[in-house]
Each structure stands twice: as C-alpha cells, then as structure tokens.
Design a protein around this motif. Structure first.
Motif, mmCIF file in Angstrom:
data_model
loop_
_atom_site.group_PDB
_atom_site.id
_atom_site.type_symbol
_atom_site.label_atom_id
_atom_site.label_comp_id
_atom_site.label_asym_id
_atom_site.label_seq_id
_atom_site.Cartn_x
_atom_site.Cartn_y
_atom_site.Cartn_z
ATOM 1 N N GLY A 11 21.444 87.125 85.071
ATOM 2 C CA GLY A 11 20.321 87.373 84.186
ATOM 3 C C GLY A 11 20.474 86.742 82.820
ATOM 4 O O GLY A 11 20.921 85.600 82.677
ATOM 5 N N ASP A 12 20.122 87.522 81.800
ATOM 6 C CA ASP A 12 20.170 87.028 80.418
ATOM 7 C C ASP A 12 21.587 86.832 79.900
ATOM 8 O O ASP A 12 21.777 86.231 78.842
ATOM 9 C CB ASP A 12 19.427 87.987 79.484
ATOM 10 C CG ASP A 12 17.912 87.931 79.674
ATOM 11 O OD1 ASP A 12 17.446 86.995 80.351
ATOM 12 O OD2 ASP A 12 17.213 88.819 79.149
ATOM 13 N N LEU A 13 22.570 87.343 80.625
ATOM 14 C CA LEU A 13 23.953 87.123 80.206
ATOM 15 C C LEU A 13 24.242 85.625 80.152
ATOM 16 O O LEU A 13 24.923 85.148 79.237
ATOM 17 C CB LEU A 13 24.922 87.818 81.168
ATOM 18 C CG LEU A 13 26.407 87.698 80.829
ATOM 19 C CD1 LEU A 13 26.721 88.415 79.512
ATOM 20 C CD2 LEU A 13 27.265 88.287 81.954
ATOM 21 N N THR A 14 23.716 84.898 81.103
ATOM 22 C CA THR A 14 23.936 83.455 81.142
ATOM 23 C C THR A 14 23.324 82.748 79.940
ATOM 24 O O THR A 14 23.994 81.970 79.244
ATOM 25 C CB THR A 14 23.356 82.852 82.439
ATOM 26 O OG1 THR A 14 23.988 83.462 83.564
ATOM 27 C CG2 THR A 14 23.585 81.340 82.490
ATOM 28 N N THR A 15 22.070 83.040 79.673
ATOM 29 C CA THR A 15 21.383 82.345 78.579
ATOM 30 C C THR A 15 21.931 82.741 77.215
ATOM 31 O O THR A 15 22.049 81.906 76.320
ATOM 32 C CB THR A 15 19.869 82.627 78.625
ATOM 33 O OG1 THR A 15 19.639 84.036 78.635
ATOM 34 C CG2 THR A 15 19.259 82.016 79.869
ATOM 35 N N GLU A 16 22.295 84.002 77.053
ATOM 36 C CA GLU A 16 22.787 84.442 75.739
ATOM 37 C C GLU A 16 24.200 83.936 75.459
ATOM 38 O O GLU A 16 24.521 83.580 74.332
ATOM 39 C CB GLU A 16 22.703 85.967 75.631
ATOM 40 C CG GLU A 16 21.268 86.463 75.630
ATOM 41 C CD GLU A 16 21.082 87.700 74.769
ATOM 42 O OE1 GLU A 16 21.813 87.890 73.785
ATOM 43 O OE2 GLU A 16 20.170 88.485 75.091
ATOM 44 N N LEU A 17 25.035 83.899 76.481
ATOM 45 C CA LEU A 17 26.370 83.327 76.273
ATOM 46 C C LEU A 17 26.269 81.828 76.007
ATOM 47 O O LEU A 17 27.008 81.277 75.166
ATOM 48 C CB LEU A 17 27.253 83.593 77.485
ATOM 49 C CG LEU A 17 27.738 85.017 77.690
ATOM 50 C CD1 LEU A 17 28.609 85.117 78.921
ATOM 51 C CD2 LEU A 17 28.492 85.536 76.471
ATOM 52 N N ALA A 18 25.358 81.167 76.702
ATOM 53 C CA ALA A 18 25.173 79.739 76.478
ATOM 54 C C ALA A 18 24.717 79.474 75.044
ATOM 55 O O ALA A 18 25.187 78.548 74.378
ATOM 56 C CB ALA A 18 24.150 79.172 77.463
ATOM 57 N N SER A 19 23.802 80.302 74.561
ATOM 58 C CA SER A 19 23.292 80.151 73.196
ATOM 59 C C SER A 19 24.389 80.419 72.169
ATOM 60 O O SER A 19 24.553 79.674 71.193
ATOM 61 C CB SER A 19 22.116 81.099 72.969
ATOM 62 O OG SER A 19 21.643 81.011 71.646
ATOM 63 N N ALA A 20 25.154 81.501 72.392
ATOM 64 C CA ALA A 20 26.233 81.828 71.459
ATOM 65 C C ALA A 20 27.279 80.733 71.420
ATOM 66 O O ALA A 20 27.795 80.361 70.356
ATOM 67 C CB ALA A 20 26.874 83.155 71.849
ATOM 68 N N ALA A 21 27.602 80.179 72.601
ATOM 69 C CA ALA A 21 28.602 79.119 72.668
ATOM 70 C C ALA A 21 28.118 77.844 71.998
ATOM 71 O O ALA A 21 28.898 77.093 71.395
ATOM 72 C CB ALA A 21 28.950 78.842 74.129
ATOM 73 N N ALA A 22 26.819 77.578 72.089
ATOM 74 C CA ALA A 22 26.261 76.362 71.497
ATOM 75 C C ALA A 22 26.315 76.395 69.977
ATOM 76 O O ALA A 22 26.357 75.343 69.330
ATOM 77 C CB ALA A 22 24.819 76.175 71.963
ATOM 78 N N HIS A 23 26.336 77.593 69.405
ATOM 79 C CA HIS A 23 26.352 77.726 67.955
ATOM 80 C C HIS A 23 27.759 77.920 67.404
ATOM 81 O O HIS A 23 27.945 78.089 66.209
ATOM 82 C CB HIS A 23 25.463 78.887 67.516
ATOM 83 C CG HIS A 23 23.991 78.634 67.712
ATOM 84 N ND1 HIS A 23 23.345 78.904 68.903
ATOM 85 C CD2 HIS A 23 23.066 78.085 66.886
ATOM 86 C CE1 HIS A 23 22.066 78.568 68.785
ATOM 87 N NE2 HIS A 23 21.866 78.061 67.584
ATOM 88 N N ALA A 24 28.742 77.903 68.291
ATOM 89 C CA ALA A 24 30.141 78.080 67.833
ATOM 90 C C ALA A 24 30.731 76.740 67.404
ATOM 91 O O ALA A 24 30.284 75.686 67.829
ATOM 92 C CB ALA A 24 30.966 78.662 68.956
#
Length: 209
Positions: A196-209
């Motif tokens: 679910g949204d775990l994928t998209t939110e982790l991807a977003s968080a990782a992209a901003h790191a």
C-alpha cells in the motif's frame, strides 16, 4: 528501547526509518524492492501495538538517539496508532514526518481505498501478515484464549467479520487467517493489498534524504 544502527557522526546521506516492529519485514521488503540502499531501519517493540501510550515517549528517545548517532534524515514508520495525536507532537518537536493515517491497517490498503471502506469496516477485526504469523503470541496467549476459549465472545462478540489484509500471497498465512475467523465465529474476507502507501511514502522519504 530502540536499537539504532551505528553510523558515522555527521553522515548526512542516509535515511533512518524508526518503525513499529510489526512492519519491520515489510519495510525491509520495500527497501529491497525499490533498491533503497541508503535506508536504515530500527524498530520499537511490536508489543506497543497493545500499549499505544508507550509509543510517543519511546519515539522521542529513539529520535534523540538517532540524531546523536549522526542521522539528519529520519522518518517515523508509524501512523497515529492509537496515540491520540501525541505521536504527532513528537514528530513536530523533532521536525520529522510519519506515515499518514490512523493505523497500519489503513496505509496498507492505501488511504484512498481505506476511506471508501472505513464505515463498513467498523465491525471488522483486521489481520495482517505479521498478525497471522504471530497470532498465538499476540492474541491466543495474551488474551488467555488458548486455555479459556469461552472468552472469545467477551473479546470478539462485537465484531462481524475478520478482514485479512494480505501483504504477500502465502497460502500458509491464508490458512491461519481462515482458521482464526472460524474460531472467532466471524465472516471472512481477504484483501490483497501489498504494501500500500508504505511503498510510496518510503520512496518519497528516501528521495528527500
């Protein structure tokens, strides 16, 4: 207390996810799936699922420790999870983000999808892959159902169905969920949601790191 992976002081190119122990396997699966090599994971005890008041103070300490270890990018792998907004205060204090939504049962389904079924699911008992794997440890023994099955009506009498939110396709976990529904006297429904949204939110968080 959370155990944070060791990192060099002032290391700024890594993302630390501080998550509920109930979603550790899933976070690592998403990490591998998306090849997020710069993502590190540390978890608070899964048993906090039963004690949401313990989550905010433990998260406060975990974030402070992570910053002391040199992490500048931190993401909270929890939804509100019964903290009544107290977890949000900790996130605001430290300037970090968390998973959106009220609980993992929502973000696994995706917040948009969950919004459509939330009212109909008011009388549903949710299970996930983790809860199927740990059904005895998390429900049977703590609630005393292994020795006193007559308590099932006291604990589950107000539920109408068991909804298994499946992150993976595992026939053995399906069997556990189906058996649990039968034992609890509930109708059974399986929803294949993936992460679910775990994928998209982790991807977003990782992209901003």
């Amino acid at each position: 207390m959370a155990r944070t992976q060791k990192t060099k002081p002032n290391q700024t190119d890594r993302l630390l996810v501080i998550a509920c122990g109930m979603i550790a396997r899933e976070v690592l699966a998403v990490k591998e799936q998306l090849k997020l090599d710069h993502l590190d994971l540390t978890c608070l005890p899964a048993e906090f699922h039963f004690y949401p008041d313990r989550i905010p103070p433990a998260m406060d300490k975990a974030i402070e420790q992570a910053k002391a270890d040199g992490y500048e990018h931190i993401f909270v792998g929890y939804a509100d999870c019964g903290t009544g907004g107290l977890l949000d205060r900790i996130c605001e204090k430290h300037g970090v983000e968390r998973m959106a939504g009220p609980h993992c049962f929502a973000f696994y389904q995706g917040m948009d999808a969950y919004a459509k079924v939330a009212d109909d699911d008011m009388m549903s008992f949710y299970m996930t892959d983790f809860l199927c794997r740990q059904f005895d440890a998390f429900f049977m023994k703590p609630l005393g159902l292994d020795k006193h099955p007559e308590l099932i009506k006291d604990y589950f009498g107000n539920y109408e169905k068991l909804v298994y939110i499946a992150q993976t396709d595992d026939p053995e976990l399906d069997k556990v969920a189906e058996k649990a529904a039968k034992m609890l006297g509930l109708a059974y429904e399986r929803r294949s949601t993936g992460y679910g949204d775990l994928t998209t939110e982790l991807a977003s968080a990782a992209a901003h790191a």
